[in-house]
Design a protein around this motif. Structure first.
Motif, PDB file in Angstrom:
ATOM      1  N   GLY A 173      90.527  52.033  13.437  1.00  0.00           N
ATOM      2  CA  GLY A 173      90.313  50.601  13.307  1.00  0.00           C
ATOM      3  C   GLY A 173      91.530  49.880  12.767  1.00  0.00           C
ATOM      4  N   GLN A 174      92.149  50.443  11.755  1.00  0.00           N
ATOM      5  CA  GLN A 174      93.328  49.825  11.149  1.00  0.00           C
ATOM      6  C   GLN A 174      94.481  49.707  12.140  1.00  0.00           C
ATOM      7  OE1 GLN A 174      95.554  52.133   8.185  1.00  0.00           O
ATOM      8  NE2 GLN A 174      95.514  50.374   6.825  1.00  0.00           N
ATOM      9  N   SER A 175      94.573  50.669  13.064  1.00  0.00           N
ATOM     10  CA  SER A 175      95.673  50.644  14.028  1.00  0.00           C
ATOM     11  C   SER A 175      95.637  49.408  14.914  1.00  0.00           C
ATOM     12  CB  SER A 175      95.628  51.899  14.904  1.00  0.00           C
ATOM     13  OG  SER A 175      94.595  51.833  15.883  1.00  0.00           O
ATOM     14  N   MET A 176      94.466  48.791  15.055  1.00  0.00           N
ATOM     15  CA  MET A 176      94.333  47.657  15.954  1.00  0.00           C
ATOM     16  C   MET A 176      94.975  46.389  15.403  1.00  0.00           C
ATOM     17  SD  MET A 176      92.796  49.020  18.540  1.00  0.00           S
ATOM     18  CE  MET A 176      92.040  47.729  19.534  1.00  0.00           C
ATOM     19  N   TYR A 177      95.259  46.368  14.097  1.00  0.00           N
ATOM     20  CA  TYR A 177      95.930  45.192  13.546  1.00  0.00           C
ATOM     21  C   TYR A 177      97.159  45.536  12.702  1.00  0.00           C
ATOM     22  CZ  TYR A 177      92.962  46.271   9.450  1.00  0.00           C
ATOM     23  OH  TYR A 177      92.333  46.894   8.408  1.00  0.00           O
ATOM     24  N   GLN A 178      97.526  46.810  12.636  1.00  0.00           N
ATOM     25  CA  GLN A 178      98.793  47.213  12.038  1.00  0.00           C
ATOM     26  C   GLN A 178      99.568  48.020  13.085  1.00  0.00           C
ATOM     27  OE1 GLN A 178      98.817  48.772   8.066  1.00  0.00           O
ATOM     28  NE2 GLN A 178      97.496  47.154   7.282  1.00  0.00           N
ATOM     29  N   VAL A 179      99.810  47.370  14.189  1.00  0.00           N
ATOM     30  CA  VAL A 179     100.335  48.041  15.379  1.00  0.00           C
ATOM     31  C   VAL A 179     101.722  48.633  15.117  1.00  0.00           C
ATOM     32  CG1 VAL A 179     100.948  47.757  17.802  1.00  0.00           C
ATOM     33  CG2 VAL A 179      98.985  46.525  16.854  1.00  0.00           C
ATOM     34  N   ASP A 180     102.625  47.843  14.566  1.00  0.00           N
ATOM     35  CA  ASP A 180     103.997  48.315  14.377  1.00  0.00           C
ATOM     36  C   ASP A 180     104.048  49.485  13.408  1.00  0.00           C
ATOM     37  OD1 ASP A 180     106.916  47.904  14.850  1.00  0.00           O
ATOM     38  OD2 ASP A 180     106.908  47.600  12.674  1.00  0.00           O
ATOM     39  N   ARG A 181     103.235  49.449  12.376  1.00  0.00           N
ATOM     40  CA  ARG A 181     103.196  50.556  11.405  1.00  0.00           C
ATOM     41  C   ARG A 181     102.811  51.865  12.088  1.00  0.00           C
ATOM     42  NH1 ARG A 181      98.796  50.715   6.466  1.00  0.00           N
ATOM     43  NH2 ARG A 181      99.046  52.917   5.897  1.00  0.00           N
ATOM     44  N   TYR A 182     101.819  51.814  12.964  1.00  0.00           N
ATOM     45  CA  TYR A 182     101.366  53.028  13.650  1.00  0.00           C
ATOM     46  C   TYR A 182     102.383  53.510  14.677  1.00  0.00           C
ATOM     47  CZ  TYR A 182      96.853  53.380  11.410  1.00  0.00           C
ATOM     48  OH  TYR A 182      95.868  53.581  10.471  1.00  0.00           O
ATOM     49  N   VAL A 183     102.989  52.581  15.399  1.00  0.00           N
ATOM     50  CA  VAL A 183     103.997  52.965  16.383  1.00  0.00           C
ATOM     51  C   VAL A 183     105.218  53.540  15.688  1.00  0.00           C
ATOM     52  CG1 VAL A 183     105.604  52.056  18.111  1.00  0.00           C
ATOM     53  CG2 VAL A 183     103.201  51.356  18.143  1.00  0.00           C
ATOM     54  N   GLU A 184     105.655  52.914  14.601  1.00  0.00           N
ATOM     55  CA  GLU A 184     106.856  53.379  13.910  1.00  0.00           C
ATOM     56  C   GLU A 184     106.670  54.781  13.342  1.00  0.00           C
ATOM     57  OE1 GLU A 184     110.080  51.854  10.597  1.00  0.00           O
ATOM     58  OE2 GLU A 184     107.996  51.237  10.388  1.00  0.00           O
ATOM     59  N   THR A 185     105.536  55.026  12.717  1.00  0.00           N
ATOM     60  CA  THR A 185     105.308  56.337  12.107  1.00  0.00           C
ATOM     61  C   THR A 185     105.022  57.410  13.151  1.00  0.00           C
ATOM     62  OG1 THR A 185     104.445  55.314  10.093  1.00  0.00           O
ATOM     63  CG2 THR A 185     103.903  57.626  10.464  1.00  0.00           C
ATOM     64  N   ASN A 186     104.073  57.144  14.024  1.00  0.00           N
ATOM     65  CA  ASN A 186     103.598  58.186  14.924  1.00  0.00           C
ATOM     66  C   ASN A 186     104.539  58.447  16.090  1.00  0.00           C
ATOM     67  OD1 ASN A 186     101.476  57.969  13.178  1.00  0.00           O
ATOM     68  ND2 ASN A 186      99.964  57.372  14.696  1.00  0.00           N
ATOM     69  N   ILE A 187     105.111  57.393  16.665  1.00  0.00           N
ATOM     70  CA  ILE A 187     105.987  57.580  17.818  1.00  0.00           C
ATOM     71  C   ILE A 187     107.442  57.720  17.390  1.00  0.00           C
ATOM     72  CG2 ILE A 187     106.822  56.550  19.956  1.00  0.00           C
ATOM     73  CD1 ILE A 187     104.076  55.313  20.346  1.00  0.00           C
ATOM     74  N   ARG A 188     107.945  56.728  16.630  1.00  0.00           N
ATOM     75  CA  ARG A 188     109.360  56.828  16.252  1.00  0.00           C
ATOM     76  C   ARG A 188     109.596  58.012  15.322  1.00  0.00           C
ATOM     77  NH1 ARG A 188     113.225  55.029  12.544  1.00  0.00           N
ATOM     78  NH2 ARG A 188     115.273  54.921  13.544  1.00  0.00           N
ATOM     79  N   GLY A 189     108.657  58.288  14.411  1.00  0.00           N
ATOM     80  CA  GLY A 189     108.817  59.447  13.534  1.00  0.00           C
ATOM     81  C   GLY A 189     108.971  60.731  14.322  1.00  0.00           C
ATOM     82  N   THR A 190     108.210  60.844  15.414  1.00  0.00           N
ATOM     83  CA  THR A 190     108.307  62.028  16.271  1.00  0.00           C
ATOM     84  C   THR A 190     109.604  62.026  17.062  1.00  0.00           C
ATOM     85  OG1 THR A 190     105.901  62.094  16.445  1.00  0.00           O
ATOM     86  CG2 THR A 190     107.149  63.307  18.104  1.00  0.00           C
ATOM     87  N   SER A 191     110.042  60.858  17.499  1.00  0.00           N
ATOM     88  CA  SER A 191     111.286  60.792  18.271  1.00  0.00           C
ATOM     89  C   SER A 191     112.490  61.222  17.430  1.00  0.00           C
ATOM     90  CB  SER A 191     111.508  59.379  18.815  1.00  0.00           C
ATOM     91  OG  SER A 191     111.898  58.473  17.796  1.00  0.00           O
TER      92      SER A 191
END
Length: 375
Positions: free
Chosen positions: A88-106
């Motif tokens: 639920g939180q991911s739906m309004y903290q989009v950049d936080r989730y993308v930065e951690t989950n995707i960029r962190g992995t990259s």
């Protein structure tokens, strides 16, 4: 094996660290001790204090390349658990989730592509959320419904319906060949994370596997985080003498898998050199309704709070999903061994030994309502 666990001070990671040390592995943990999970006094996190002797702890962040460089030095394997995890939180903290989950992995993959290293195995924590709704069967055959219609749900129609007949579809176990169509930002980030790891590690000749965890629960789960883990949320409310407001009609189902089984699945995957660029479901293979979860906890605790089925719903929530675990059973020998009844009893015994604080669940619900994500 010399193994790095990212997010290793968290629920799954700390249990995994104990298991690996017990069998003689050398373990390094990278974790930023997020206050949402560990509380304001992160240095006093009980999970951090339970690390066995010899675990090397690095307080760092997967969003920082220098922290990755420090943590990866001398390692042979990576178990990448670090992530933001609230659907639920991911739906309004989009950049936080993308930065951690995707960029962190990259950043992990960029390091492996450009720097000398000794990594030969990567296991990444994926999620059942990549499937969105689970797999269903109707007159038209296998069906993968999209996001449910808010108008229907306001009218109390929560089941996924056949487009041909208008009748409810029959839910069946979701296997690894099922359609991936996430219905939340969190699910999208986990799907991209999984794809990045499997594809890039394969190109570099590194064995990699993704574990698609269902709803993990058990001792050590955060009782402070109001965005994940309904067993923790319900337990906190019941032990504070509060009522539980159950969304939809309470008959929505999930696959709840106990922490010990999850740790076993990771250990098996780490050791399975033949499992290269593979994805596996990790669950109990059993669908349990949210209402049954609440009733079970209320009975075990003997709590006075009422269970109120409200008809409320969150946009992006799915109706049903439970795992087909035959692939990981046949290829790696994994067999879930803890039933929900047994696991819930163990979990409640542990919760009773903890200090129960207000986790801010009501505040998190208010945030979703304010943003139009909840009805």
């Amino acid at each position: 094996m010399k193994t790095l666990i990212t997010g290793g001070a968290g629920f799954i990671g700390s249990s995994l660290a104990k298991a690996l040390v017990a069998r003689g592995d050398t373990v390094t943990v990278l974790d930023n001790l997020s206050p949402q999970i560990h509380g304001a006094s992160a240095d006093e996190s009980p999970l951090l204090g339970e690390f066995p002797r010899g675990v090397r702890f690095i307080r760092g962040d997967v969003r920082h390349a220098d922290d990755w460089a420090q943590a990866l030095e001398g390692q042979e394997a990576v178990v990448h658990l670090a992530a933001e995890t609230g659907t639920g939180q991911s739906m309004y903290q989009v950049d936080r989730y993308v930065e951690t989950n995707i960029r962190g992995t990259s950043l992990l993959l960029d390091h492996l592509a450009h720097q000398a290293h000794s990594i030969r195995r990567v296991v990444v924590a994926s999620s059942r959320s990549i499937y969105g709704e689970g797999k269903y069967r109707g007159p038209e055959g296998d069906v993968y419904p999209g996001m449910r219609n808010a108008r229907d749900m306001r009218a109390g129609q929560f089941e996924c319906l056949s487009e041909q007949t208008g009748e409810p579809l029959a839910v069946v176990a979701t296997d690894e060949t099922s359609k991936t169509h996430p219905s939340s930002v969190y699910g999208i980030t986990k799907l991209v994370q999984e794809q990045l790891v499997l594809m890039t590690c394969g190109a570099m000749g590194i064995g990699a596997a993704a574990l698609r965890f269902q709803n993990v629960y058990g001792p050590g789960q955060s009782l402070r985080n109001p965005y994940t883990g309904i067993l923790s949320i319900f337990s906190t409310l019941l032990l504070q003498g509060k009522d539980i407001n159950i969304f939809e009609d309470g008959e929505e189902t999930r696959d709840f898998v106990y922490i010990d089984d999850v740790v076993e699945s990771i250990v098996l995957t780490l050791d399975a050199e033949h499992a290269r660029q593979a994805a596996y479901n990790v669950g109990s293979g059993v669908a349990t309704s949210v209402l049954e979860v609440a009733q079970t906890l209320k009975r075990i605790y003997g709590a006075p709070g009422e269970l109120k089925v409200t008809g409320d719903f969150r946009l992006g929530d799915i109706r049903h999903n439970f795992a087909d675990v035959s692939k990981i059973r046949d290829e790696l020998g994994f067999q879930p061994s803890v039933s929900f009844r047994e696991g819930a009893t163990r979990f409640c015994e542990w919760v009773r030994s903890q200090t129960i604080e207000d986790a801010g669940y009501e505040r998190s619900v208010a945030e979703m309502r304010a943003r139009g994500l909840m009805n």
